[in-house]
Design an enzyme around this catalytic site. Sequence first.
Site, PDB file in Angstrom:
ATOM      1  N   VAL A   1       1.212  -0.993   0.238  1.00 60.82           N
ATOM      2  CA  VAL A   1      -0.167  -0.276  -0.030  1.00 60.82           C
ATOM      3  C   VAL A   1       0.631   1.341   0.515  1.00 60.82           C
ATOM      4  CG1 VAL A   1      -1.549   1.140   1.734  1.00 60.82           C
ATOM      5  CG2 VAL A   1      -1.971  -1.541   1.506  1.00 60.82           C
ATOM      6  N   CYS A   2       1.927   1.044   0.412  1.00 62.14           N
ATOM      7  CA  CYS A   2       2.880   2.664   0.569  1.00 62.14           C
ATOM      8  C   CYS A   2       3.115   3.428  -0.634  1.00 62.14           C
ATOM      9  CB  CYS A   2       4.350   2.011   1.674  1.00 62.14           C
ATOM     10  SG  CYS A   2       3.940   1.432   3.474  1.00 62.14           S
ATOM     11  N   PRO A   3       3.661   2.613  -1.259  1.00 65.52           N
ATOM     12  CA  PRO A   3       3.983   3.354  -2.684  1.00 65.52           C
ATOM     13  C   PRO A   3       2.838   3.935  -3.409  1.00 65.52           C
ATOM     14  CG  PRO A   3       4.095   0.565  -3.077  1.00 65.52           C
ATOM     15  CD  PRO A   3       3.689   0.617  -1.409  1.00 65.52           C
TER      16      PRO A   3
END
Length: 210
Positions: free
Chosen positions: A50-52
């Site tokens: 999810v982070c990118p």
Amino acid sequence: MSLVGRQFPNVTVDAMSEMGDDLRINIFEEATKNKQKVLLFWYPKDFTFVCPTELHAFQEALGEFEKRNTKVIGASCDTNEVHFAWLNTPKDNGGIEGVTYPILADTHRQLAGILGILDQDFEYDDDGNEIFTGGNVAYRATYLVDEDGKIFHESVNDMPLGRNVQEYLRLVDAYTHVQKHGEVCPANWEEGKDAMSANRNSTAEYLSKH
């Protein structure tokens, strides 16, 4: 314990720029010395899932934040070296190449610990005592800091839940409206919509129109 209404911690942390430069950033000083708002968003870990999507979403909205005199800064507990490797990984390979705002490297968890946003995992021994086993990564916490270093918004998402970047633009707009006009912003307020004075008559008038 919520930090809204309090001064952001006056702590300096290592950071990485898109050019690979090692930086030292103090969020409180960024806001107060430069007289600008700061959006600081934490994410759990580089090279994850999810982070990118979030880092790219904040990058896409960067111009809108800059129009609002708001500096965007990312943060995790990874090292500067890992940040640099991720910044040099193409987007179509899960990387964040093209992200231009700085990213804090709170490797020693000093700032994340003060903010209370570390993943707190515990186990229990045979006597029922808590044993701390986690705290290596931060939750998806977001802080909006005003020009005086005061936190005016704070939110924390669990790991699987990505943020809506447009909501932070709305919150910056709402807070700026309050600063400029002394009015309060009702539910779902957006720039250009009616606000209210902080009294019963103004509330009644607003509700009667909406």
